[in-house]
Design an enzyme around this catalytic site. Sequence first.
Site, short mmCIF file in Angstrom:
data_model
loop_
_atom_site.label_atom_id
_atom_site.label_comp_id
_atom_site.label_asym_id
_atom_site.label_seq_id
_atom_site.Cartn_x
_atom_site.Cartn_y
_atom_site.Cartn_z
N THR A 62 0.87 -1.17 0.00
CA THR A 62 0.00 0.00 0.00
C THR A 62 0.91 1.22 0.00
O THR A 62 1.64 1.46 0.96
CB THR A 62 -0.92 0.02 1.22
OG1 THR A 62 -1.76 -1.14 1.19
CG2 THR A 62 -1.78 1.27 1.23
N LYS B 193 -7.24 1.28 -2.90
CA LYS B 193 -6.85 0.86 -1.56
C LYS B 193 -7.08 1.97 -0.55
O LYS B 193 -7.45 1.72 0.60
CB LYS B 193 -5.38 0.42 -1.54
CG LYS B 193 -4.89 -0.09 -0.18
CD LYS B 193 -5.69 -1.30 0.32
CE LYS B 193 -5.26 -1.75 1.72
NZ LYS B 193 -3.94 -2.38 1.75
N LYS C 70 0.47 4.61 8.45
CA LYS C 70 1.09 4.97 7.16
C LYS C 70 0.02 5.09 6.08
O LYS C 70 0.00 6.05 5.31
CB LYS C 70 2.13 3.91 6.80
CG LYS C 70 2.77 4.10 5.44
CD LYS C 70 2.13 3.21 4.35
CE LYS C 70 2.36 1.73 4.62
NZ LYS C 70 1.82 0.87 3.51
#
Length: 297
Positions: free
Chosen positions: A107, A182, A250
């Site tokens: 990701t 995502k 993150k």
Amino acid sequence: MKSNSRGGERMEKKIGFIGVGVMGVHMASHLMNAGYEVVVYNRTKEKALPLLEAGAEWKNTVKEVAETADVIITIVGYPHDVEEVYLGANGLLNHARKGTYFIDMTTSKPALAVAIHEEAKKRDMHALDAPVSGGEIGAKEARLAIMVGGDEADFQAVLPILEKMGSNIMLQGGAGAGQHTKMCNQIAIASGMIGVCEAVAYAEKAGLSAETVLQTIQTGAAGSWSLSNLAPKMIHGNFEPGFYIKHFIKDMTIALESAEEMGLLTPGLKLAKESYEKLAQQGQENSGTQALYKLYQ
């Protein structure tokens, strides 16, 4: 475009796998079980031992993987890791052969995925961004959702490989589209986790059996993956990681930055990120995302 060709013809290619952590180790094992020759590299070799014992070949550097493999899958930690692995002096793009296929399942930032795609194309190589959802359970059971960005022909070429790791595989658009998808996934999870934690905390505060409440509400309109899979862990005090808090922070940071670039307000995402950052400051960065419940105990 959804995959409807499970069990299709297998590419006779050597696969390089970089990043065999909590999820990667299972993903790589499925490829080996399907008969693919797999070479692996990980910063910590110990994490690769189960694969090596099963017959995978170890490589000492990213460069060695690049020089050996026909298809290279990466699932590393952070965007700066992706940048180093692909664009660094000893990275993949500088040492792979023409025609190599890259599948980055980390990701990461949509803009970085576009940059890698463009650089790969200049070198007659093929790059796809293909982040996943489903956590360790999905990786272990080969039923990950895989969100792909890139060229249609490249997607079709590697689809038999992706099908060995996931059950819901869709091409979302051009380069970067997988990463944007995502971000949608993580935004939905972030706010949803707050609701799951508050529901469990409310049930316990009201003197109810949280397990009985969960059995009822998870089959109704409140049902979600997090409610079914992570709420039971909260109830039983299991905060082991299927997905690390530090990595979720993150992801939420990338989503917030991308949303701001597009002029979109995401207050739920902002609140969730602040809550998880509070947990990280308390030393919980290596716990699973369900540890958010600790803020309510």
